[in-house]
Write a protein that holds these residues in place. Structure first.
Motif, short mmCIF file in Angstrom:
data_model
loop_
_atom_site.label_atom_id
_atom_site.label_comp_id
_atom_site.label_asym_id
_atom_site.label_seq_id
_atom_site.Cartn_x
_atom_site.Cartn_y
_atom_site.Cartn_z
N VAL A 198 20.09 14.76 -5.52
CA VAL A 198 19.19 15.07 -4.41
C VAL A 198 17.80 14.52 -4.71
CG1 VAL A 198 17.99 16.96 -3.21
CG2 VAL A 198 20.47 17.07 -3.55
N THR A 199 17.32 14.75 -5.92
CA THR A 199 15.99 14.27 -6.30
C THR A 199 15.97 12.73 -6.29
OG1 THR A 199 15.67 16.21 -7.69
CG2 THR A 199 14.27 14.32 -8.13
N HIS A 200 16.93 12.13 -6.93
CA HIS A 200 16.99 10.67 -7.04
C HIS A 200 17.17 10.01 -5.67
CE1 HIS A 200 18.04 6.81 -8.86
NE2 HIS A 200 19.08 6.77 -8.05
N ASN A 201 18.12 10.47 -4.90
CA ASN A 201 18.45 9.81 -3.64
C ASN A 201 17.45 10.08 -2.53
OD1 ASN A 201 20.72 8.49 -4.66
ND2 ASN A 201 21.95 10.32 -4.42
N SER A 202 16.75 11.20 -2.57
CA SER A 202 15.75 11.45 -1.52
C SER A 202 14.64 10.42 -1.60
CB SER A 202 15.20 12.87 -1.63
OG SER A 202 14.50 13.05 -2.84
N LEU A 203 14.26 10.01 -2.79
CA LEU A 203 13.24 8.99 -2.95
C LEU A 203 13.75 7.63 -2.46
CD1 LEU A 203 10.39 8.38 -3.93
CD2 LEU A 203 11.34 8.01 -6.20
N LEU A 204 14.99 7.31 -2.77
CA LEU A 204 15.57 6.05 -2.29
C LEU A 204 15.63 6.04 -0.76
CD1 LEU A 204 18.54 5.54 -4.78
CD2 LEU A 204 16.35 4.31 -4.73
N TYR A 205 16.03 7.16 -0.19
CA TYR A 205 16.11 7.31 1.26
C TYR A 205 14.76 7.03 1.89
CZ TYR A 205 19.92 9.35 4.06
OH TYR A 205 21.00 9.54 4.87
N ASP A 206 13.70 7.65 1.34
CA ASP A 206 12.36 7.48 1.89
C ASP A 206 11.93 6.02 1.86
OD1 ASP A 206 12.13 10.17 2.40
OD2 ASP A 206 10.87 10.59 0.67
N HIS A 207 12.15 5.35 0.74
CA HIS A 207 11.74 3.96 0.63
C HIS A 207 12.55 3.05 1.55
CE1 HIS A 207 8.62 4.10 -2.38
NE2 HIS A 207 9.32 5.06 -2.98
N ALA A 208 13.83 3.30 1.70
CA ALA A 208 14.65 2.49 2.60
C ALA A 208 14.14 2.64 4.03
CB ALA A 208 16.12 2.91 2.51
N ASN A 209 13.78 3.86 4.41
CA ASN A 209 13.27 4.09 5.76
C ASN A 209 11.90 3.45 5.95
OD1 ASN A 209 15.53 5.50 6.52
ND2 ASN A 209 14.67 7.48 5.98
#
Length: 140
Positions: free
Chosen positions: A41-52
């Motif tokens: 959750v911690t790792h992927n939420s940051l990736l999600y934000d940057h992709a968006n």
């Protein structure tokens, strides 16, 4: 490695931020005693934000779960941080099924009420009953 699972997706972005904050603070506390923790959750939420922010296509659930499953396969144990909604979480359900298939031990961790209330007040000030009135003694 210990794999820390918990619910992320929700219809309301504020609930997602609440979940990320709660799971991340717990991951940090675990890392203070054992640096071998992975929190998707911690790792992927940051990736999600940057992709968006890059205005690329949103990272799909399937794409994220491929990575989660690879990390879970490398884990010796899984902790489910049992925030409201964890039982309905598609990701947590898939992670639990894989952990069982691989024979990985699973424990559940309830959030501490004081931390839960502090984050809730800051992120969800309208006191959404689904998230504030959770009876911590009855969460299974």
């Amino acid at each position: 490695m210990i794999y820390l699972a918990g619910p992320l997706s929700h219809d309301y972005p504020r609930v997602e931020r609440f979940r990320i904050a709660m799971i991340t603070q717990y991951a940090v506390r675990l890392m203070l005693t054992n640096p071998d923790i992975y929190s998707p959750v911690t790792h992927n939420s940051l990736l999600y934000d940057h992709a968006n922010q890059m205005q690329k296509e949103r990272l799909t659930h399937g794409y994220i779960m491929k990575q989660c499953k690879l990390m879970l396969q490398r884990s010796q144990h899984m902790i489910v941080y049992s925030l409201p909604g964890w039982e309905e979480s598609k990701g947590v359900t898939e992670e639990l099924a894989l952990a069982e298939k691989l024979g990985i031990g699973v424990t559940r961790k309830l959030p501490e009420r004081d931390i839960y209330e502090r984050y809730h007040e800051r992120i969800l000030p309208n006191r959404d009953p689904e998230y504030f009135d959770a009876d911590f003694t009855k969460i299974k």
